[in-house]
Design a protein around this motif. Structure first.
Motif, PDB file in Angstrom:
ATOM      1  N   ALA A 165       0.831  -1.207   0.000  1.00 45.76           N
ATOM      2  CA  ALA A 165       0.000   0.000   0.000  1.00 45.76           C
ATOM      3  C   ALA A 165       0.864   1.255   0.000  1.00 45.76           C
ATOM      4  N   GLN A 166       1.907   1.275   0.818  1.00 44.19           N
ATOM      5  CA  GLN A 166       2.792   2.429   0.868  1.00 44.19           C
ATOM      6  C   GLN A 166       3.441   2.683  -0.484  1.00 44.19           C
ATOM      7  N   THR A 167       3.896   1.631  -1.131  1.00 45.04           N
ATOM      8  CA  THR A 167       4.547   1.765  -2.434  1.00 45.04           C
ATOM      9  C   THR A 167       3.581   2.334  -3.464  1.00 45.04           C
ATOM     10  N   THR A 168       2.354   1.827  -3.465  1.00 45.35           N
ATOM     11  CA  THR A 168       1.346   2.318  -4.402  1.00 45.35           C
ATOM     12  C   THR A 168       1.023   3.783  -4.158  1.00 45.35           C
ATOM     13  N   LEU A 169       0.819   4.139  -2.898  1.00 46.27           N
ATOM     14  CA  LEU A 169       0.443   5.516  -2.564  1.00 46.27           C
ATOM     15  C   LEU A 169       1.572   6.497  -2.844  1.00 46.27           C
ATOM     16  N   GLN A 170       2.800   6.093  -2.604  1.00 47.99           N
ATOM     17  CA  GLN A 170       3.933   6.974  -2.866  1.00 47.99           C
ATOM     18  C   GLN A 170       4.069   7.280  -4.352  1.00 47.99           C
ATOM     19  N   SER A 171       3.641   6.346  -5.181  1.00 53.22           N
ATOM     20  CA  SER A 171       3.724   6.559  -6.627  1.00 53.22           C
ATOM     21  C   SER A 171       2.546   7.353  -7.176  1.00 53.22           C
ATOM     22  N   ARG A 172       1.461   7.434  -6.401  1.00 50.57           N
ATOM     23  CA  ARG A 172       0.238   8.048  -6.926  1.00 50.57           C
ATOM     24  C   ARG A 172      -0.176   9.338  -6.237  1.00 50.57           C
ATOM     25  N   CYS A 173       0.152   9.507  -4.983  1.00 54.80           N
ATOM     26  CA  CYS A 173      -0.353  10.695  -4.271  1.00 54.80           C
ATOM     27  C   CYS A 173       0.609  11.181  -3.203  1.00 54.80           C
ATOM     28  N   ASP A 174       1.902  11.024  -3.429  1.00 49.59           N
ATOM     29  CA  ASP A 174       2.872  11.393  -2.402  1.00 49.59           C
ATOM     30  C   ASP A 174       2.957  12.898  -2.190  1.00 49.59           C
ATOM     31  N   ASP A 175       2.551  13.695  -3.202  1.00 46.78           N
ATOM     32  CA  ASP A 175       2.660  15.152  -3.084  1.00 46.78           C
ATOM     33  C   ASP A 175       1.297  15.827  -2.906  1.00 46.78           C
ATOM     34  N   LEU A 176       0.243  15.032  -2.672  1.00 47.47           N
ATOM     35  CA  LEU A 176      -1.093  15.602  -2.512  1.00 47.47           C
ATOM     36  C   LEU A 176      -1.420  15.785  -1.041  1.00 47.47           C
ATOM     37  N   PRO A 177      -1.948  16.944  -0.652  1.00 43.93           N
ATOM     38  CA  PRO A 177      -2.244  17.203   0.773  1.00 43.93           C
ATOM     39  C   PRO A 177      -3.388  16.349   1.290  1.00 43.93           C
ATOM     40  N   ILE A 178      -3.354  16.070   2.574  1.00 41.70           N
ATOM     41  CA  ILE A 178      -4.279  15.126   3.182  1.00 41.70           C
ATOM     42  C   ILE A 178      -5.638  15.731   3.524  1.00 41.70           C
ATOM     43  N   ARG A 179      -5.706  17.008   3.884  1.00 49.86           N
ATOM     44  CA  ARG A 179      -6.917  17.540   4.502  1.00 49.86           C
ATOM     45  C   ARG A 179      -8.148  17.427   3.609  1.00 49.86           C
ATOM     46  N   ALA A 180      -8.074  17.914   2.364  1.00 49.40           N
ATOM     47  CA  ALA A 180      -9.234  17.878   1.480  1.00 49.40           C
ATOM     48  C   ALA A 180      -9.658  16.436   1.207  1.00 49.40           C
ATOM     49  N   PHE A 181      -8.681  15.551   1.040  1.00 43.69           N
ATOM     50  CA  PHE A 181      -8.969  14.145   0.795  1.00 43.69           C
ATOM     51  C   PHE A 181      -9.693  13.527   1.987  1.00 43.69           C
ATOM     52  N   ALA A 182      -9.188  13.769   3.192  1.00 39.97           N
ATOM     53  CA  ALA A 182      -9.788  13.195   4.392  1.00 39.97           C
ATOM     54  C   ALA A 182     -11.222  13.689   4.572  1.00 39.97           C
ATOM     55  N   GLU A 183     -11.442  14.981   4.387  1.00 34.79           N
ATOM     56  CA  GLU A 183     -12.782  15.523   4.573  1.00 34.79           C
ATOM     57  C   GLU A 183     -13.751  14.992   3.525  1.00 34.79           C
ATOM     58  N   LYS A 184     -13.262  14.777   2.307  1.00 29.87           N
ATOM     59  CA  LYS A 184     -14.118  14.228   1.252  1.00 29.87           C
ATOM     60  C   LYS A 184     -14.547  12.813   1.583  1.00 29.87           C
ATOM     61  N   ARG A 185     -13.621  11.996   2.061  1.00 31.69           N
ATOM     62  CA  ARG A 185     -13.964  10.598   2.384  1.00 31.69           C
ATOM     63  C   ARG A 185     -14.884  10.533   3.594  1.00 31.69           C
ATOM     64  N   ILE A 186     -14.691  11.434   4.558  1.00 31.14           N
ATOM     65  CA  ILE A 186     -15.579  11.472   5.716  1.00 31.14           C
ATOM     66  C   ILE A 186     -16.989  11.870   5.298  1.00 31.14           C
ATOM     67  N   ARG A 187     -17.096  12.860   4.396  1.00 26.44           N
ATOM     68  CA  ARG A 187     -18.429  13.259   3.926  1.00 26.44           C
ATOM     69  C   ARG A 187     -19.141  12.091   3.245  1.00 26.44           C
ATOM     70  N   LEU A 188     -18.398  11.308   2.471  1.00 28.97           N
ATOM     71  CA  LEU A 188     -18.994  10.160   1.798  1.00 28.97           C
ATOM     72  C   LEU A 188     -19.455   9.119   2.819  1.00 28.97           C
ATOM     73  N   ALA A 189     -18.653   8.899   3.846  1.00 24.93           N
ATOM     74  CA  ALA A 189     -19.045   7.950   4.898  1.00 24.93           C
ATOM     75  C   ALA A 189     -20.268   8.457   5.649  1.00 24.93           C
ATOM     76  N   GLN A 190     -20.353   9.777   5.856  1.00 20.08           N
ATOM     77  CA  GLN A 190     -21.533  10.359   6.522  1.00 20.08           C
ATOM     78  C   GLN A 190     -22.786  10.152   5.684  1.00 20.08           C
ATOM     79  N   ARG A 191     -22.670  10.386   4.390  1.00 19.14           N
ATOM     80  CA  ARG A 191     -23.834  10.209   3.515  1.00 19.14           C
ATOM     81  C   ARG A 191     -24.300   8.759   3.506  1.00 19.14           C
TER      82      ARG A 191
END
Length: 311
Positions: A165-191
């Motif tokens: 998982a770490q290897t995959t994520l480092q190749s795909r989203c290593d430079d993307l910030p966490i906050r917007a991603f985390a809030e988006k996934r939480i909103r989906l879980a809430q819905r």
């Protein structure tokens, strides 16, 4: 009986020594999506490995329960990261987490059933033979769990899953910030939780499966809120409190429903059928009462405005 419990653990392609950092030692709003995953997953993996090794020689009730919780948390985290991990990799990992949680939970399930049967006995039910038989089933469940969950195998599998998982994520989203991603996934879980809650209370007669779906969705949301608290907007305390309240009621109902299913599916050669039937009748009465209580709490989070689950 869940026959998945008889599958062996998959062997890893490589072994990996995980750097076991504290849960939020490097998690901040400046973290990348990839580095946040490592910070969050590593301590959960470490706990699962530690508990799996301890349970190879112990039969601690809480230990089996917490091992199951650790696998559930990993399932929630992998779901959150599934857009970057990919559907196939996520499914493979989460299916194994689910299987391991079920194996670890076998002992816990008989502990709960045994406690409920002793309560029924104290209330006047003549089920002494069934209480003793349930204790024996618990002993058998311990041996099965210890056989199927070997600490070294669990460690090798989890370390390999984490490395991949770490290897995959480092190749795909290593430079993307966490906050917007985390809030988006939480909103989906809430819905998802809100949708399942509304479905559960839509009809006059609440279905067991609908309540079970609410319980699973609530657990996922609560785990994600706990994981991402350091990086998301504040104000989720009320949400976690509301989820905890709902989960308590749903958990009480689930204990009864799961115990009833467990006893119905088990074979008790030394217990007369009428004794088993007496216990099932008592459990059915308790289940109906707890279902009503759980339904009331689910109704409280199913309103159109979602006021109890707002950020």
């Amino acid at each position: 009986m869940d026959m998945d419990g008889d599958w062996p653990l998959p062997r890893p392609n490589s072994l990996f020594k995980v750097n076991r950092r504290p849960a939020d030692s490097s998690l901040s709003k400046a973290s990348s999506i990839a580095s946040a995953f490592s910070s969050l997953a590593t301590p959960v993996v470490a706990e699962a490995v530690q508990r799996a090794k301890a349970l190879s020689t112990e039969s601690d009730v809480e230990g089996f329960h917490q091992l199951r919780v650790a696998f559930r948390k990993l399932r929630a985290l992998y779901w959150a990261y599934s857009p970057y991990l990919g559907e196939q990799a996520t499914a493979q990992a989460t299916d194994e987490f689910k299987r391991l949680a079920a194996v670890a939970g076998g002992t816990r399930d008989w502990d709960i059933a045994g406690d409920l049967l002793r309560t029924a006995q104290a209330c006047g039910a003549s089920i002494e033979l069934l209480v003793a038989a349930a204790h024996e089933k618990r002993t058998q469940a311990v041996l099965h769990s210890q056989t199927m969950i070997k600490g070294d195998d669990v460690e090798a599998f989890l370390n390999d899953a984490l490395l991949q998982a770490q290897t995959t994520l480092q190749s795909r989203c290593d430079d993307l910030p966490i906050r917007a991603f985390a809030e988006k996934r939480i909103r989906l879980a809430q819905r998802t939780l809100r949708k399942r809650s509304r479905r559960a209370v839509r009809s006059e007669t609440t279905q067991e499966e609908d309540l079970h779906d609410v319980r699973k969705a609530g657990k996922k949301l609560r785990y994600l809120l706990e994981f991402f608290q350091p990086v998301i907007k504040s104000g989720h305390g009320r949400t976690i409190e509301a989820l905890t309240s709902v989960q308590n009621k749903l958990g009480q109902f689930n204990d009864i429903a799961a115990s009833e299913t467990l006893i119905r599916s088990a074979s008790f050669k030394e217990v007369p059928p009428e004794v088993v039937q007496e216990s099932l009748q008592w459990l059915e009465e308790q289940k109906c009462r707890r279902m009503r209580a759980a339904s009331r709490r689910v109704r409280a989070i199913s309103g159109a405005d979602g006021r109890d689950l707002k950020q």
